[in-house]
Scaffold this motif. Structure first.
Motif, PDB file in Angstrom:
ATOM      1  N   PHE A   3      27.788  33.377  38.691  1.00 33.95           N
ATOM      2  CA  PHE A   3      28.282  34.543  37.958  1.00 33.95           C
ATOM      3  C   PHE A   3      28.254  35.750  38.885  1.00 33.95           C
ATOM      4  O   PHE A   3      27.346  36.563  38.816  1.00 33.95           O
ATOM      5  N   VAL A   5      28.964  39.297  40.287  1.00 37.47           N
ATOM      6  CA  VAL A   5      29.446  40.615  39.875  1.00 37.47           C
ATOM      7  C   VAL A   5      30.538  41.051  40.821  1.00 37.47           C
ATOM      8  O   VAL A   5      31.605  41.510  40.432  1.00 37.47           O
ATOM      9  N   MET A  99      26.059  43.035  35.407  1.00 38.06           N
ATOM     10  CA  MET A  99      26.617  41.682  35.399  1.00 38.06           C
ATOM     11  C   MET A  99      27.007  41.280  33.982  1.00 38.06           C
ATOM     12  O   MET A  99      26.382  41.699  32.997  1.00 38.06           O
ATOM     13  N   ALA A 100      28.062  40.486  33.890  1.00 39.50           N
ATOM     14  CA  ALA A 100      28.562  40.060  32.584  1.00 39.50           C
ATOM     15  C   ALA A 100      27.663  39.005  31.957  1.00 39.50           C
ATOM     16  O   ALA A 100      27.521  38.956  30.734  1.00 39.50           O
TER      17      ALA A 100
END
Length: 328
Positions: A3, A5, A99-100
C-alpha cells in the motif's frame, strides 16, 4: 500486498503533468534543491536522476508524539507542489497520517517493508518511554496498532538502512520533552546512544532540507553532520549570519516592541528575544513556501532547530521566549 502512499515507480513525470506539474516545474524544483544543497545549477539533473532512479529505497514514515506540523509543512507547501513531488518520487510505503490503508492492512504494509529490509526510516515526533498502565509497560503513553511507539521505533530503526529524524521532537525531544515531561519523552537519538542519525530539526523544518538530505543520501551517501547530527549543508550557518536585519544589530539598533515603528523599519529583534545568533538553520536563505520566514514577518527566531528547544537549557539560563537578549 503493498500500500504505497508514494508511487516510487516509472512514469512519475507523466502523472505529475496530468496534475499540472510540468517537467519544467520539476526541473525548477530540482534546481532549487541543488541550490539549497549548495550546488550549482549543473547539479539539478543529478537531483532529477536521483529522484527518478529505479533503485529508490522504500521509505517508512513513523509518527510518534507530535502535532503532525512537520508533515503539514510539506503538504501545505505552495509550489512547485513539493508534496506531490515527494509523494510521487519516493516509494513511501507507510505514513500513518495520509496512507489510504488502515487497520491490519496498514500494519502489514509496515512490517512487510521492515522484514524486506533496505529501506529508509523517517521519524516524526518524540518517543514516550515512561511506564504506564496496569502492566506498567514502558512507553505505554503512546501506542499505534497495539504497539508502543517505543517498540515500533526500536524495530524500525534497527532494521533501517538509514534513519532521518524530521522535526525537533524526533531529533531532540522538542516540545514533547519540555518540563515536566510526564511521559519521559525523548528524541530518537537518545534511545540509541552511538548510533548515527541524520537530524533535520525545526518546528517545523523546511521541506527542502528533507528533500536535500534524501537526495544527498541517494547520490553521495551520508552527508557531513555537525556535533548534534544536523547536515552542515543546511545547518552550517546561524540564522543571524544571513539575517536581513543584521546591519541594525551591528549598529545597536533594536526594535523596542512589536508593532513599533522601528520593528516596521526592519530593526533587529534581539531585544524582543531573537535567538538567531545561537540558532543554526538556513531559514533566511530558503524561506517557507518561497515567500517568507518568521524574522522577515516581524517575529524573532525562537531557536526551534536547537537541542533542548523548548526549555532552552543551553541559552545561558534565560528561558523566557521574549526576553531582552541584547546583553548576551
Amino acid at each position: 500486498m503493498k500500500f504505497s502512499v508514494g508511487h516510487g515507480k516509472e512514469g512519475a513525470v507523466e502523472r505529475l503533468e496530468k496534475r499540472g506539474v510540468s517537467r519544467r516545474d520539476f526541473m525548477k524544483f530540482c534546481g532549487t534543491v541543488a541550490a539549497v544543497m549548495g550546488m550549482g545549477p549543473a547539479f539539478a539533473p543529478k537531483v532529477a536522476e536521483a529522484l527518478t532512479a529505479d533503485n529508490r529505497p522504500d521509505v517508512i514514515w513513523l509518527h510518534n508524539a507530535e502535532c503532525t506540523g512537520c508533515s503539514e509543512s510539506i503538504l501545505r507547501t505552495v509550489e512547485p507542489y513539493i508534496d506531490a513531488l515527494i509523494l510521487d518520487y519516493i516509494s513511501l510505503n507507510y505514513h500513518e497520517t495520509i496512507m489510504a490503508a488502515a487497520g491490519h492492512a496498514a500494519e502489514k504494509a509496515l512490517w512487510d517493508t521492515v522484514n524486506a529490509g533496505n529501506f529508509v526510516a523517517v521519524i516524526e515526533g518524540g518517543v514516550p518511554t515512561a511506564p504506564a498502565g496496569t502492566a506498567n509497560e514502558a512507553g505505554a503513553y503512546g501506542k499505534v496498532g497495539g504497539h508502543t511507539m517505543l517498540e515500533t521505533t526500536t524495530k524500525v530503526v534497527n532494521a533501517a538502512s538509514a534513519t532521518i529524524t524530521y522535526g525537533t521532537c524526533a531529533s531532540y525531544g522538542g516540545v514533547q520533552k519540555a518540563a515536566p515531561n510526564p511521559t519521559a519523552a525523548k528524541g530518537v537519538g537518545e534511545l540509541f546512544p552511538g548510533k548515527a542519525f541524520i537530524n533535520v530539526p525545526g518546528c517545523p523544518p523546511n521541506p527542502y532540507n528533507l528533500v536535500g538530505t534524501i537526495v544527498h543520501f541517494l547520490t553521495k551517501g551520508m552527508p557531513d553532520l555537525d556535533d548534534v547530527g544536523r547536515p552542515t549543508l543546511f545547518f552550517g550557518e546561524t540564522v543571524h549570519d544571513n539575517c536581513p536585519r543584521q546591519e541594525h544589530f551591528d549598529m545597536d539598533e533594536f526594535a523596542p516592541s512589536f508593532g513599533s515603528e522601528e520593528a516596521r523599519k526592519g530593526w533587529c529583534l534581539r531585544k524582543l528575544g531573537c535567538r538567531g545568533p545561537e540558532t543554526f538553520n538556513n531559514c533566511p536563505k530558503v524561506t517557507f513556501n518561497q515567500y517568507n520566514w518568521p524574522v522577515q514577518s516581524g517575529h524573532p527566531c525562537i531557536g526551534c532547530s536547537q537541542p533542548d528547544f523548548w526549555d532552552g537549557a543551553d541559552w545561558d539560563g534565560e528561558t523566557y521566549f521574549y526576553a531582552d537578549l541584547t546583553d548576551m
